[in-house]
Design a protein around this motif. Structure first.
Motif, mmCIF file in Angstrom:
data_model
loop_
_atom_site.group_PDB
_atom_site.id
_atom_site.type_symbol
_atom_site.label_atom_id
_atom_site.label_comp_id
_atom_site.label_asym_id
_atom_site.label_seq_id
_atom_site.Cartn_x
_atom_site.Cartn_y
_atom_site.Cartn_z
ATOM 1 N N GLY A 169 0.908 -1.376 0.378
ATOM 2 C CA GLY A 169 0.044 0.098 0.165
ATOM 3 C C GLY A 169 0.912 1.463 -0.258
ATOM 4 N N ALA A 170 1.841 1.356 0.684
ATOM 5 C CA ALA A 170 2.724 2.323 1.079
ATOM 6 C C ALA A 170 3.439 2.980 -0.135
ATOM 7 C CB ALA A 170 4.041 2.228 2.096
ATOM 8 N N THR A 171 4.409 1.549 -0.779
ATOM 9 C CA THR A 171 4.576 2.022 -2.004
ATOM 10 C C THR A 171 4.080 1.953 -3.642
ATOM 11 O OG1 THR A 171 5.930 -0.717 -1.617
ATOM 12 C CG2 THR A 171 5.564 0.471 -3.972
ATOM 13 N N LEU A 172 2.173 1.937 -3.333
ATOM 14 C CA LEU A 172 1.673 2.450 -4.413
ATOM 15 C C LEU A 172 1.653 3.686 -4.484
ATOM 16 C CD1 LEU A 172 -0.876 -0.787 -5.138
ATOM 17 C CD2 LEU A 172 0.831 0.364 -6.528
ATOM 18 N N VAL A 173 0.856 3.941 -3.618
ATOM 19 C CA VAL A 173 1.085 5.525 -2.627
ATOM 20 C C VAL A 173 1.771 6.065 -3.220
ATOM 21 C CG1 VAL A 173 0.224 7.274 -1.200
ATOM 22 C CG2 VAL A 173 -0.971 5.273 -1.620
ATOM 23 N N ALA A 174 2.976 5.572 -2.755
ATOM 24 C CA ALA A 174 4.604 7.093 -3.108
ATOM 25 C C ALA A 174 5.217 6.220 -4.811
ATOM 26 C CB ALA A 174 5.207 6.605 -2.233
ATOM 27 N N THR A 175 4.628 6.140 -5.520
ATOM 28 C CA THR A 175 4.854 5.750 -6.903
ATOM 29 C C THR A 175 4.851 6.917 -7.859
ATOM 30 O OG1 THR A 175 3.663 3.697 -7.223
ATOM 31 C CG2 THR A 175 3.800 4.749 -8.902
ATOM 32 N N PRO A 176 4.474 8.607 -7.783
ATOM 33 C CA PRO A 176 3.973 9.285 -8.189
ATOM 34 C C PRO A 176 5.470 9.962 -7.884
ATOM 35 C CG PRO A 176 1.991 9.494 -7.461
ATOM 36 C CD PRO A 176 2.764 8.248 -7.050
ATOM 37 N N PHE A 177 6.500 9.789 -6.620
ATOM 38 C CA PHE A 177 7.176 9.798 -6.676
ATOM 39 C C PHE A 177 8.436 9.814 -7.936
ATOM 40 C CE2 PHE A 177 5.363 10.979 -1.949
ATOM 41 C CZ PHE A 177 5.658 12.125 -2.954
ATOM 42 N N ARG A 178 8.639 8.081 -7.823
ATOM 43 C CA ARG A 178 9.185 7.383 -8.344
ATOM 44 C C ARG A 178 8.721 7.972 -9.903
ATOM 45 N NH1 ARG A 178 12.090 2.152 -8.575
ATOM 46 N NH2 ARG A 178 11.697 2.337 -5.871
ATOM 47 N N ALA A 179 7.660 8.011 -10.218
ATOM 48 C CA ALA A 179 7.698 8.506 -11.760
ATOM 49 C C ALA A 179 7.796 10.043 -12.355
ATOM 50 C CB ALA A 179 6.363 8.097 -11.573
ATOM 51 N N VAL A 180 8.201 10.166 -11.189
ATOM 52 C CA VAL A 180 8.639 11.942 -11.368
ATOM 53 C C VAL A 180 10.439 12.139 -11.274
ATOM 54 C CG1 VAL A 180 9.125 14.433 -10.521
ATOM 55 C CG2 VAL A 180 7.136 13.257 -10.337
ATOM 56 N N MET A 181 10.504 11.401 -10.888
ATOM 57 C CA MET A 181 12.729 11.187 -11.098
ATOM 58 C C MET A 181 12.296 10.539 -12.339
ATOM 59 S SD MET A 181 13.195 9.975 -6.767
ATOM 60 C CE MET A 181 15.310 10.235 -7.129
ATOM 61 N N THR A 182 11.407 9.311 -12.321
ATOM 62 C CA THR A 182 12.319 8.995 -14.102
ATOM 63 C C THR A 182 12.230 9.305 -14.950
ATOM 64 O OG1 THR A 182 11.272 6.526 -12.889
ATOM 65 C CG2 THR A 182 11.313 7.170 -15.165
ATOM 66 N N SER A 183 11.161 10.374 -15.003
ATOM 67 C CA SER A 183 10.602 11.204 -15.703
ATOM 68 C C SER A 183 11.726 12.872 -16.236
ATOM 69 C CB SER A 183 9.409 12.506 -16.096
ATOM 70 O OG SER A 183 8.381 11.215 -15.875
ATOM 71 N N TYR A 184 12.255 12.699 -14.391
ATOM 72 C CA TYR A 184 13.343 14.152 -15.073
ATOM 73 C C TYR A 184 14.895 12.541 -15.177
ATOM 74 C CZ TYR A 184 11.818 17.981 -13.424
ATOM 75 O OH TYR A 184 10.637 18.476 -13.596
ATOM 76 N N GLU A 185 15.055 11.857 -15.499
ATOM 77 C CA GLU A 185 16.394 10.480 -16.041
ATOM 78 C C GLU A 185 16.965 10.474 -14.719
ATOM 79 O OE1 GLU A 185 17.232 10.325 -20.060
ATOM 80 O OE2 GLU A 185 16.001 11.952 -20.961
ATOM 81 N N ARG A 186 16.546 10.924 -13.272
ATOM 82 C CA ARG A 186 17.732 10.527 -12.652
ATOM 83 C C ARG A 186 17.885 9.816 -12.025
ATOM 84 N NH1 ARG A 186 18.034 16.791 -10.772
ATOM 85 N NH2 ARG A 186 17.881 17.537 -12.719
ATOM 86 N N PHE A 187 18.235 9.248 -12.770
ATOM 87 C CA PHE A 187 18.616 6.888 -12.285
ATOM 88 C C PHE A 187 19.146 6.918 -11.916
ATOM 89 C CE2 PHE A 187 16.576 7.745 -16.312
ATOM 90 C CZ PHE A 187 15.185 6.848 -16.632
ATOM 91 N N PHE A 188 20.312 7.878 -11.374
ATOM 92 C CA PHE A 188 21.509 7.753 -10.743
ATOM 93 C C PHE A 188 21.036 7.926 -8.526
ATOM 94 C CE2 PHE A 188 25.364 8.928 -7.561
ATOM 95 C CZ PHE A 188 26.056 8.462 -7.744
ATOM 96 N N ILE A 189 20.537 8.388 -9.038
ATOM 97 C CA ILE A 189 19.807 9.103 -7.137
ATOM 98 C C ILE A 189 18.727 7.917 -6.859
ATOM 99 C CG2 ILE A 189 18.579 10.690 -6.126
ATOM 100 C CD1 ILE A 189 21.064 11.709 -6.945
ATOM 101 N N LEU A 190 17.940 7.543 -8.360
ATOM 102 C CA LEU A 190 16.708 6.263 -8.127
ATOM 103 C C LEU A 190 17.129 5.340 -7.839
ATOM 104 C CD1 LEU A 190 13.202 6.326 -8.005
ATOM 105 C CD2 LEU A 190 14.016 5.880 -10.019
ATOM 106 N N LYS A 191 18.030 4.792 -8.866
ATOM 107 C CA LYS A 191 19.073 3.508 -8.112
ATOM 108 C C LYS A 191 19.879 3.205 -7.146
ATOM 109 C CE LYS A 191 16.248 1.894 -11.963
ATOM 110 N NZ LYS A 191 15.765 0.894 -11.783
#
Length: 365
Positions: free
Chosen positions: A99-121
């Motif tokens: 549940g927590a993972t799904l609700v927080a999905t937009p944060f991961r999506a924004v970082m992906t859109s900005y291609e901030r893969f180094f921080i995300l990964k």
């Protein structure tokens, strides 16, 4: 308890499809708005997604409560009373996790859109390194599958906090619903539903086998299949590690009317690198996989080697074409894949039960 942990994890994984494909849709449309430098649309997309995810959180709570009180009916014949009690404790922790993972999905999506893969990964890697270390540390005093689930849940919340901070403070993303955009909503809905239907079929392929095995054969057969499935999922992630980072880039190229020939050259180039990587791993596993499983999982899991090979050999053909999925999403034509996967998924559902009863884990593979 490993088989029980995998069994409940397989059941919980069905709740992850309650994302309804929104994460992929957010990445696609947010990347397009960013490419067009439309700040209002960017905020509107996140505002719309935030409202939908609140509804999803309530839905997960209701469905999760219903399933929790009916676990005895599903697994009462194959699990002992003690295993059922442990299963319920695991279910509570893992449902909170999902549940927590799904609700927080937009944060991961924004970082992906900005291609901030180094921080995300980097956040993901730190979690992956800390999790086994903390599990080993706490299992000494609390030797239970619940300990593993608790550590996983706590680390997940820490990771969510880090992504939330970076998205709001560093990227200055704003979740604000300005107005209702009918065209945007319809495009958002079409892509999200296509992704959702494919996610449902993915669950049938990846997790239903373990649930069926748990019902007809018990937790031991699930454990054998889970070892092979772990290898299978990590093998898939090797391919996705290359292709998954291209969705924002492909979306921007399509938004700027890049020719299909240029996208085709990118498709071939990425697929070639994926084939090099997967070919090396597959041939290595074929040679030393049996020895590896013997050292890693211990005695009783010899069948996992054959099960893993049956899973990953044909899947390799699909994995080297993964960039095509990003291109389909970029063109908002993902419905084609949804139709194909549903047709194959129905066949899988028809044959899985008799195969599982007759040949166990290998039959599921």
């Amino acid at each position: 308890e490993f088989g029980l942990y995998q069994l409940i994890g397989s059941l919980i994984s069905y709740f992850s499809v309650m994302d309804f494909g929104l994460s992929g849709a957010v990445v696609r449309f947010y990347s397009k708005a960013k490419a067009l430098a439309d700040r209002t649309m960017m905020e509107n997309i996140l505002g719309m997604a935030a409202r939908v995810y609140v509804v999803i959180a309530l839905l997960i709570t209701c469905v999760g409560a219903y399933v929790y009180f009916h676990l005895d009916l599903v697994f009462g014949r194959s699990l002992s009373e003690g295993e059922l009690d442990l299963a319920k404790d695991l279910f509570i922790l893992l449902i909170i996790n999902v549940g927590a993972t799904l609700v927080a999905t937009p944060f991961r999506a924004v970082m992906t859109s900005y291609e901030r893969f180094f921080i995300l990964k980097s956040i993901d890697i730190v979690q992956l390194i800390l999790q086994p270390m903390l599990v080993i540390f706490f299992l000494r005093d609390f030797p239970s599958a619940v300990t593993v689930a608790a550590v996983q849940t706590v680390l997940n919340f820490v990771g969510i906090g880090c992504r939330c901070y970076y998205t709001i403070i560093r990227l200055k993303a704003r979740f604000y619903f300005h107005y209702y955009d009918g065209v945007l909503f319809r495009g958002f809905k079409d892509l999200a539903l296509s992704l959702f239907f494919v996610a449902v079929i993915d669950q049938i392929f990846f997790k239903t086998n373990q649930v069926v095995l748990g019902i007809v054969s018990g937790s031991a057969a699930v454990a054998v299949y889970a070892i092979a499935s772990t290898i299978y999922m990590n093998y898939m992630n090797l391919s996705l590690a290359i292709s998954s980072v291209y969705l924002p880039h492909v979306t921007e190229l399509i938004s700027k009317n890049t020719s299909i020939e240029q996208l085709g050259r990118l498709f071939i180039s990425v697929g070639r690198w994926q084939s090099y990587l997967l070919g090396f791993v597959l041939s290595s596993f074929f040679l030393v996989g049996k020895i590896f499983i013997e050292y890693w999982a211990g005695p009783g899991f010899e069948e996992s080697y054959v099960v893993a090979l049956v899973l990953i050999v044909p899947f390799t053909i699909d994995l080297v074409q993964n960039l095509g999925l990003s291109i389909l999403q970029g063109y908002n034509k993902y419905g084609f894949r949804a139709k194909v996967m549903w047709a194959v998924g129905i066949v899988n559902l028809i044959v899985i039960v008799p195969f599982a009863i007759t040949w166990g884990a290998l039959g599921c593979a």
